[in-house]
Design an enzyme around this catalytic site. Structure first.
Site, PDB file in Angstrom:
ATOM      1  N   HIS A 210      44.444 -19.842  49.118  1.00  0.00           N
ATOM      2  CA  HIS A 210      44.937 -18.525  49.545  1.00  0.00           C
ATOM      3  C   HIS A 210      44.940 -17.480  48.441  1.00  0.00           C
ATOM      4  O   HIS A 210      45.263 -16.321  48.690  1.00  0.00           O
ATOM      5  CB  HIS A 210      46.312 -18.645  50.211  1.00  0.00           C
ATOM      6  CG  HIS A 210      47.460 -19.009  49.315  1.00  0.00           C
ATOM      7  ND1 HIS A 210      48.416 -18.104  48.933  1.00  0.00           N
ATOM      8  CD2 HIS A 210      47.820 -20.176  48.751  1.00  0.00           C
ATOM      9  CE1 HIS A 210      49.327 -18.714  48.182  1.00  0.00           C
ATOM     10  NE2 HIS A 210      48.985 -19.970  48.051  1.00  0.00           N
TER      11      HIS A 210
ATOM     12  N   GLN B  95      44.667 -19.095  39.546  1.00  0.00           N
ATOM     13  CA  GLN B  95      44.502 -17.634  39.429  1.00  0.00           C
ATOM     14  C   GLN B  95      43.161 -17.253  38.792  1.00  0.00           C
ATOM     15  O   GLN B  95      42.772 -16.089  38.830  1.00  0.00           O
ATOM     16  CB  GLN B  95      45.657 -17.028  38.616  1.00  0.00           C
ATOM     17  CG  GLN B  95      47.029 -17.192  39.258  1.00  0.00           C
ATOM     18  CD  GLN B  95      47.248 -16.316  40.490  1.00  0.00           C
ATOM     19  OE1 GLN B  95      46.454 -15.434  40.810  1.00  0.00           O
ATOM     20  NE2 GLN B  95      48.342 -16.565  41.202  1.00  0.00           N
TER      21      GLN B  95
ATOM     22  N   ASN C 298      49.852 -16.404  36.473  1.00  0.00           N
ATOM     23  CA  ASN C 298      50.038 -15.688  37.735  1.00  0.00           C
ATOM     24  C   ASN C 298      50.857 -14.419  37.570  1.00  0.00           C
ATOM     25  O   ASN C 298      50.733 -13.492  38.349  1.00  0.00           O
ATOM     26  CB  ASN C 298      50.681 -16.600  38.794  1.00  0.00           C
ATOM     27  CG  ASN C 298      51.919 -17.308  38.306  1.00  0.00           C
ATOM     28  OD1 ASN C 298      51.920 -17.915  37.242  1.00  0.00           O
ATOM     29  ND2 ASN C 298      52.991 -17.233  39.055  1.00  0.00           N
TER      30      ASN C 298
ATOM     31  N   SER D 239      43.581 -23.416  44.650  1.00  0.00           N
ATOM     32  CA  SER D 239      44.291 -23.021  45.866  1.00  0.00           C
ATOM     33  C   SER D 239      43.407 -22.082  46.680  1.00  0.00           C
ATOM     34  O   SER D 239      42.743 -21.201  46.124  1.00  0.00           O
ATOM     35  CB  SER D 239      45.595 -22.316  45.483  1.00  0.00           C
ATOM     36  OG  SER D 239      46.273 -21.911  46.645  1.00  0.00           O
TER      37      SER D 239
ATOM     38  N   CYS E 262      57.339 -17.178  44.202  1.00  0.00           N
ATOM     39  CA  CYS E 262      57.259 -18.575  44.608  1.00  0.00           C
ATOM     40  C   CYS E 262      58.593 -19.176  44.971  1.00  0.00           C
ATOM     41  O   CYS E 262      58.679 -20.340  45.306  1.00  0.00           O
ATOM     42  CB  CYS E 262      56.595 -19.391  43.508  1.00  0.00           C
ATOM     43  SG  CYS E 262      54.852 -19.017  43.436  1.00  0.00           S
TER      44      CYS E 262
HETATM   45  N1  PLP Z   1      49.432 -22.384  40.231  1.00  0.00           N
HETATM   46  C1  PLP Z   1      49.441 -21.057  40.085  1.00  0.00           C
HETATM   47  C2  PLP Z   1      48.998 -20.461  38.775  1.00  0.00           C
HETATM   48  C3  PLP Z   1      49.848 -20.229  41.124  1.00  0.00           C
HETATM   49  O1  PLP Z   1      49.858 -18.908  40.974  1.00  0.00           O
HETATM   50  C4  PLP Z   1      50.249 -20.834  42.354  1.00  0.00           C
HETATM   51  C5  PLP Z   1      50.764 -19.989  43.469  1.00  0.00           C
HETATM   52  O2  PLP Z   1      51.392 -18.971  43.243  1.00  0.00           O
HETATM   53  C6  PLP Z   1      50.214 -22.232  42.475  1.00  0.00           C
HETATM   54  C7  PLP Z   1      49.802 -22.969  41.386  1.00  0.00           C
HETATM   55  C8  PLP Z   1      50.633 -22.927  43.746  1.00  0.00           C
HETATM   56  O3  PLP Z   1      49.643 -22.747  44.755  1.00  0.00           O
HETATM   57  P1  PLP Z   1      49.871 -23.190  46.273  1.00  0.00           P
HETATM   58  O4  PLP Z   1      50.579 -22.052  46.928  1.00  0.00           O
HETATM   59  O5  PLP Z   1      48.483 -23.408  46.827  1.00  0.00           O
HETATM   60  O6  PLP Z   1      50.657 -24.458  46.268  1.00  0.00           O
END
Ligand code: PLP
Length: 389
Positions: free
Chosen positions: A208, A186, A158, A206, A330
Site C-alpha cells: 500500500h 518506503q 517513513n 508493503s 501507525c
Molecule cells: N516499515 C515501514 C518503513 C513503514 O513505513 C511501514 C508502514 O507505515 C511498515 C513497515 C509496515 O507496513 P504494513 O502496513 O504493510 O504492515
C-alpha cells in the site's frame, strides 16, 4: 475546506491511493472465484494471477520470482524474518541477537520472535543516518560462537525520508559474518531497489505504499537457500514459507502496482519538495526541516515550527482539505512523540508535520499548503513575533 475546492492528499508515506492498474487487476482477480491451490481450471487461473504478481514484484527488485514470499503486509514480513531460527539448506541456523536501528519502524523495533533482551537498538546520528561506527563496534563485540548476528535496518525512514547507506551497511554486516534484513517499504518504487546489488539478504516490502491495496506485503530473499522458520505454518502455501490461502486480489493489485512503479519518475518530486520547503522557511524562518542535510526521499519533508503544535496544525490542515501527518500514522490515529526525532536527539516539543506526496501531486497543493501554514503560524504566534522569531 471551502465547498467545491479539491482536497489534497499529502500523506503518501502512510498509504498511497490505490492506482487504477492495481484496482483493475484486483477486479479481474475477484472474477476468478477459486482457491489458487485447486488444480481445476479456475484454481489454475487464480494461481496464474499470484504467479504473475510474483514475477512483477521480482522484476522491480531484480531477483527471481521464487524468492518472493507474499504476506499480509510488511509487518508480517518483519515478524517472519526477525527470528533466531532459520534453515540453511536442511541444517538449522541460529541467530543469537538482533541488531535494529533506533529509528526503525515499530514492526522492526518489536524484534519479531527474539527475546526482548536479545534485541539491541543501534543509535542514529543527529542527521538521521545510522551510526555506522556503532554498528561496526556492536558486531565486532558479537560472539559469533553463540549464534550469528541478524541486523535489521530500514532503507528509507517513513517520517524523515532519510535514506540509509544500505550497501555500506551490508558490507559491514557481511564482513562480520552477519545477515541483513532491509525494511525497504518506503524505498520501493521511490529509489532503485536492486537485491542483486549487495543491499542486504532480505527485503521487507508493503503493497500500500506503492499504490497497491492495503493488506499485502512480501519478504524477498536474495537466495532461498537460507530461510526463516515460518511464522504461519499449515497448508504449505508459498513453498512452505507462509501458510494460508493467498489473498489473490490483494496480491494481484500489489503486482500491478509494482509493474507501474518508476523510481526515475519519483525522483522528479524533488522540485516540489524544494518548493514546499522554500515556502515553509519564508513563512517561518526558524522552522527546522529534519534530516535535511543528508540524502532523503524526494517526496518527503518532516518539519517543526517552534511554537506551533504539530497536532493542532494537522487538524487545521485537515479542515482546509490538506491531508498531512503529524509524525507517523501507525498507532491507531494517536500521535505520540516521534521516536525517530528522539533517536536523532531532536527536542521538538511541538512535534513535527510530515508532508509526503507523489509525482502527480498538483502544484496547486503547494500553494494551498503555504496559505494554510501562514494562517496556522499567525494564529499560534503573537502578532509581530513572526520574522526571525
Ligand atoms: N516499515 C515501514 C518503513 C513503514 O513505513 C511501514 C508502514 O507505515 C511498515 C513497515 C509496515 O507496513 P504494513 O502496513 O504493510 O504492515
Amino acid at each position: 475546506m471551502v465547498t467545491g475546492e479539491r482536497a489534497h492528499y499529502l500523506d503518501y508515506n502512510a498509504s498511497a491511493p490505490l492506482l487504477a492498474d492495481a484496482r483493475d487487476a484486483m477486479l479481474g482477480a475477484l472474477e476468478v472465484d477459486a482457491n489458487p491451490s485447486s488444480v481445476h481450471r479456475a484454481g489454475r487461473a487464480a494461481r496464474g494471477m499470484v504467479n504473475k504478481a510474483r514475477r512483477q514484484l521480482a522484476a522491480l527488485v531484480n531477483t527471481r520470482p521464487d524468492h518472493v514470499v507474499f504476506t499480509s503486509g510488511a509487518t508480517e514480513a518483519a515478524a517472519t524474518l526477525l527470528t533466531p531460527h532459520y534453515t540453511f539448506g536442511r541444517s538449522p541456523l541460529t541467530f543469537s541477537r538482533l541488531y535494529v536501528c533506533a529509528a526503525d519502524h515499530p514492526c522492526v523495533l518489536a524484534g519479531g520472535r527474539f527475546a526482548r533482551n536479545d534485541v539491541i537498538a543501534l543509535p542514529v546520528l543527529a542527521s538521521g543516518l545510522v551510526d555506522l561506527e556503532a554498528l561496526d563496534e556492536a558486531l565486532s563485540g558479537h560472539d559469533n560462537g553463540a549464534g550469528l548476528p541478524l541486523v535489521a535496518i530500514h532503507w528509507a525512514n517513513n517520517e524523515t525520508g532519510v535514506i540509509q547507506p544500505v550497501t555500506e551497511i551490508a558490507a559491514i554486516v557481511k564482513a562480520k559474518g552477519g545477515v541483513l534484513v532491509v525494511d525497504a517499504v518506503q524505498a520501493l518504487g521511490r529509489v532503485p531497489v536492486d537485491l542483486s546489488a549487495n543491499c542486504g539478504d532480505y527485503l521487507i516490502l508493503s503493497s500500500h505504499k506503492i499504490g497497491g491495496p492495503r493488506g499485502a506485503g512480501a519478504l524477498v530473499a536474495q537466495s532461498d537457500l537460507m530461510m526463516p522458520l515460518p511464522l504461519i505454518s499449515g497448508g504449505g502455501q508459498e513453498r512452505g514459507h507462509r501458510a494460508g490461502t493467498e489473498a489473490v486480489a490483494n496480491i494481484a493489485g500489489f503486482g500491478a502496482a509494482a509493474e507501474t512503479a518508476d523510481p526515475a519518475r519519483f525522483a522528479e518530486c524533488v522540485a516540489m519538495r524544494d518548493a514546499f520547503e522554500a515556502g515553509i522557511l519564508e513563512i517561518a524562518p526558524d522552522a527546522v526541516i529534519h534530516g535535511r542535510d543528508v540524502p532523503r526521499l524526494s517526496n518527503t519533508l518532516f518539519f517543526s515550527v517552534p511554537g506551533v503544535k504539530a497536532e493542532t496544525a494537522q487538524i487545521a490542515f485537515d479542515l482546509a482539505g490538506l491531508a498531512v501527518s503529524a509524525g507517523s500514522a501507525c498507532s491507531s490515529g494517536k500521535v505520540g512523540k516521534s521516536h525517530v526525532l528522539t533517536a536523532m536527539g531532536v527536542e521538538a516539543e511541538e512535534g513535527a508535520i510530515r508532508v509526503s506526496f507523489a509525482p502527480d501531486t498538483s502544484a496547486a497543493a503547494v500553494g494551498r499548503f503555504h496559505d494554510e501554514l501562514g494562517k496556522i503560524v499567525a494564529r499560534a504566534r503573537p502578532k509581530n513575533s513572526l520574522a526571525g522569531a
